[in-house]
Motif scaffolding. Structure first.
Motif, PDB file in Angstrom:
ATOM      1  N   GLN A  47     -15.347   0.632  -6.298  1.00 24.29           N
ATOM      2  CA  GLN A  47     -14.516  -0.506  -5.889  1.00 24.29           C
ATOM      3  C   GLN A  47     -14.810  -1.734  -6.751  1.00 24.29           C
ATOM      4  OE1 GLN A  47     -14.196  -1.338  -1.728  1.00 24.29           O
ATOM      5  NE2 GLN A  47     -13.530  -3.419  -2.068  1.00 24.29           N
ATOM      6  N   THR A  48     -16.076  -1.971  -7.052  1.00 23.58           N
ATOM      7  CA  THR A  48     -16.431  -3.109  -7.902  1.00 23.58           C
ATOM      8  C   THR A  48     -15.841  -2.944  -9.295  1.00 23.58           C
ATOM      9  OG1 THR A  48     -18.474  -3.457  -6.659  1.00 23.58           O
ATOM     10  CG2 THR A  48     -18.363  -4.422  -8.861  1.00 23.58           C
ATOM     11  N   THR A  51     -12.002  -3.370  -9.112  1.00 20.79           N
ATOM     12  CA  THR A  51     -11.696  -4.777  -8.878  1.00 20.79           C
ATOM     13  C   THR A  51     -11.912  -5.598 -10.141  1.00 20.79           C
ATOM     14  OG1 THR A  51     -12.293  -4.566  -6.548  1.00 20.79           O
ATOM     15  CG2 THR A  51     -12.268  -6.794  -7.467  1.00 20.79           C
ATOM     16  N   ASP A  69      -4.080  -3.038  -8.588  1.00 23.31           N
ATOM     17  CA  ASP A  69      -4.189  -3.413  -7.175  1.00 23.31           C
ATOM     18  C   ASP A  69      -3.341  -2.499  -6.295  1.00 23.31           C
ATOM     19  OD1 ASP A  69      -5.923  -5.475  -7.745  1.00 23.31           O
ATOM     20  OD2 ASP A  69      -4.367  -7.018  -7.733  1.00 23.31           O
TER      21      ASP A  69
END
Length: 113
Positions: A47-48, A51, A69
């Motif tokens: 996720q990091t 993102t 996104d």
């Protein structure tokens, strides 16, 4: 504790953190190493990474960042996306996980140039 003592303590903690080896150091870190982590840690890394790719693209190609996104967060399929990414990282265990994640993002959203 006065400000000089606090500054010295903060510097000592910062120096210790900076010189101690980290789990995800770039040299030699592979998908095989990543596979040994707990699933929650893997999901956090994924996720990091996704993102951060989206954030970087907002500066370079804003229209492409929305694709990342939408693909990762948009349709409530994040768990399925993480499982797919984990499987790919394991399949390409000799490579750095970030490279595999980037390849998956390029496949999902196309070239960023």
């Amino acid at each position: 504790m006065n400000s000089i003592a606090r500054w010295c303590a903060a510097m000592a903690v910062g120096c210790t953190a900076a010189i101690n080896p980290h789990v995800s150091k770039a040299e030699g870190f592979t998908g095989a190493d990543f596979a040994g982590w707990e699933v929650a840690s893997q999901d956090s890394y994924i996720q990091t990474s996704v993102t951060m790719a989206g954030v970087v693209l907002t500066q370079v190609k804003p229209e492409r960042s929305s694709c990342i996104d939408d693909w990762y967060f948009g349709d409530a399929q994040k768990d399925a996306r993480n499982a797919h990414i984990r499987k790919a990282i394991a399949q390409y265990g000799d490579y750095h996980p970030s490279g595999t994640i980037l390849a998956i993002l390029l496949e999902a959203c196309g070239a960023i140039n």
